[in-house]
Design a protein around this motif. Sequence first.
Motif, mmCIF file in Angstrom:
data_model
loop_
_atom_site.group_PDB
_atom_site.id
_atom_site.type_symbol
_atom_site.label_atom_id
_atom_site.label_comp_id
_atom_site.label_asym_id
_atom_site.label_seq_id
_atom_site.Cartn_x
_atom_site.Cartn_y
_atom_site.Cartn_z
ATOM 1 N N ASP A 213 -16.912 54.325 71.627
ATOM 2 C CA ASP A 213 -15.725 53.797 70.947
ATOM 3 C C ASP A 213 -15.976 52.390 70.425
ATOM 4 O O ASP A 213 -15.648 52.071 69.275
ATOM 5 C CB ASP A 213 -14.514 53.777 71.887
ATOM 6 N N ASP A 214 -16.546 51.540 71.283
ATOM 7 C CA ASP A 214 -16.822 50.164 70.856
ATOM 8 C C ASP A 214 -17.851 50.131 69.721
ATOM 9 O O ASP A 214 -17.752 49.312 68.811
ATOM 10 C CB ASP A 214 -17.292 49.307 72.042
ATOM 11 N N CYS A 215 -18.821 51.057 69.791
ATOM 12 C CA CYS A 215 -19.799 51.140 68.695
ATOM 13 C C CYS A 215 -19.102 51.503 67.392
ATOM 14 O O CYS A 215 -19.398 50.940 66.332
ATOM 15 C CB CYS A 215 -20.876 52.193 69.001
ATOM 16 N N ALA A 216 -18.143 52.429 67.495
ATOM 17 C CA ALA A 216 -17.411 52.857 66.296
ATOM 18 C C ALA A 216 -16.583 51.707 65.741
ATOM 19 O O ALA A 216 -16.533 51.493 64.525
ATOM 20 C CB ALA A 216 -16.517 54.052 66.625
ATOM 21 N N ILE A 217 -15.935 50.939 66.634
ATOM 22 C CA ILE A 217 -15.103 49.816 66.189
ATOM 23 C C ILE A 217 -15.965 48.735 65.536
ATOM 24 O O ILE A 217 -15.667 48.257 64.436
ATOM 25 C CB ILE A 217 -14.289 49.227 67.368
ATOM 26 N N ALA A 218 -17.071 48.388 66.190
ATOM 27 C CA ALA A 218 -17.970 47.378 65.621
ATOM 28 C C ALA A 218 -18.477 47.850 64.257
ATOM 29 O O ALA A 218 -18.508 47.082 63.291
ATOM 30 C CB ALA A 218 -19.141 47.104 66.574
ATOM 31 N N GLY A 219 -18.827 49.129 64.184
ATOM 32 C CA GLY A 219 -19.319 49.688 62.917
ATOM 33 C C GLY A 219 -18.266 49.628 61.823
ATOM 34 O O GLY A 219 -18.552 49.283 60.669
ATOM 35 N N ALA A 220 -17.026 49.944 62.206
ATOM 36 C CA ALA A 220 -15.934 49.923 61.218
ATOM 37 C C ALA A 220 -15.689 48.502 60.721
ATOM 38 O O ALA A 220 -15.471 48.286 59.527
ATOM 39 C CB ALA A 220 -14.667 50.494 61.846
ATOM 40 N N ILE A 221 -15.734 47.531 61.637
ATOM 41 C CA ILE A 221 -15.488 46.135 61.231
ATOM 42 C C ILE A 221 -16.594 45.659 60.284
ATOM 43 O O ILE A 221 -16.322 45.022 59.264
ATOM 44 C CB ILE A 221 -15.367 45.196 62.458
ATOM 45 N N VAL A 222 -17.846 46.019 60.619
ATOM 46 C CA VAL A 222 -18.950 45.593 59.748
ATOM 47 C C VAL A 222 -18.808 46.225 58.362
ATOM 48 O O VAL A 222 -18.907 45.531 57.341
ATOM 49 C CB VAL A 222 -20.340 45.936 60.356
ATOM 50 N N SER A 223 -18.528 47.533 58.305
ATOM 51 C CA SER A 223 -18.505 48.161 56.968
ATOM 52 C C SER A 223 -17.300 47.689 56.167
ATOM 53 O O SER A 223 -17.392 47.514 54.953
ATOM 54 C CB SER A 223 -18.587 49.688 57.048
ATOM 55 N N MET A 224 -16.174 47.428 56.858
ATOM 56 C CA MET A 224 -15.013 46.885 56.147
ATOM 57 C C MET A 224 -15.325 45.488 55.608
ATOM 58 O O MET A 224 -14.981 45.158 54.471
ATOM 59 C CB MET A 224 -13.826 46.828 57.096
ATOM 60 N N SER A 225 -15.987 44.669 56.417
ATOM 61 C CA SER A 225 -16.360 43.321 55.967
ATOM 62 C C SER A 225 -17.207 43.388 54.705
ATOM 63 O O SER A 225 -16.999 42.644 53.759
ATOM 64 C CB SER A 225 -17.156 42.586 57.049
#
Length: 278
Positions: A213-225
């Motif tokens: 889950d945390d990997c998914a959240i970190a990934g989402a934040i990076v791609s949104m950025s």
Amino acid sequence: AKQTGPDGLSFFSEDMNQRAVDRLNLEAGLRRAIDRDELLLHYQPKVSIETGAIIGAEALVRWRHPERGLVPPAEFVPVAEESGLIVHVSNWVLEAACRQIRQWMDEGLPAMHIAVNLSARDFSSSLPARVQELLERHKIGAEWLELEITEGMLMHHTAKVVAMMDEITALGVALSLDDFGTGYSSLSYLKRFPIDTLKIDRSFVISIPDDVDDCAIAGAIVSMSKQLKHNVIAEGVESGDQLAFLKSLGCDEIQGYLFSPPVPAETFAAMVREGKRL
Ligand code: C2E
Ligand code: CA
Ligand code: CA
Ligand code: CA
């Protein structure tokens, strides 16, 4: 806990009374600390994942207490925020950081972002003028200064807040959004605010790469950025595994014990001069 006496008046139990006294002592002590210059700043390097080089630092306040030694901000910043004393703390921090930047400029250190943390109460309409005054009085280039704000500060008076942020960024001072992901989930504000950098909160970094889950959240934040053309930094990076995963996501920068804890100004400058790399 709060208790009610036979006459219906509430009174504080010993425990709560003691806490109220502790708090008053803390407030009085902090007032004195500001006057007597007992506060100090440590600097934690921010590092480029791509080049491994130091690209800036975050200034973090500490209190050198005459009896208690070095007191971490968690023990006095929240109380200062509630009492309003934080405005004085922030003024001290901004002043000290700008003085330090001036000294580093004089010593020939290459320009880099030195980030100062602000609290909600600092985020008022007088902030742009204060920042401009600081830059002029200390004769520092705006590219040296960065302000870290949190999501909560962006929720109210949107039009006014956007105007204020525009004024600050027009001065050339970068804004970064701290503790990203821990506040409001409405992301619509992200495109409205002139933010340079999103800072992924440590709580999402701590369990990667094990927690999916945390990997998914970190990934989402990076791609949104990336899509919003913001820079993205991860805080609290402690392990090589965390770094490798963040690198695979395309995260731009990291900050954390893996590279260095917050250190005194001279130690930070020495790392920069020696060209310490990730
Ligand atoms: P923050 O802004 O999220 O700052 C990051 C905190 O994480 C710092 O704690 C830093 O020392 C710590 N940290 C950095 N890397 C690691 C790591 O790899 N592992 C772990 N476990 N921790 C790491 P610090 O210096 O104790 O500051 C705590 C908080 O106090 C800050 O959180 C910020 O909210 C507040 N604070 C600090 N300085 C100031 C200031 O000058 N003004 C204001 N308003 N708040 C401040
Ligand atoms: Ca911060
Ligand atoms: Ca943070
Ligand atoms: Ca945090």
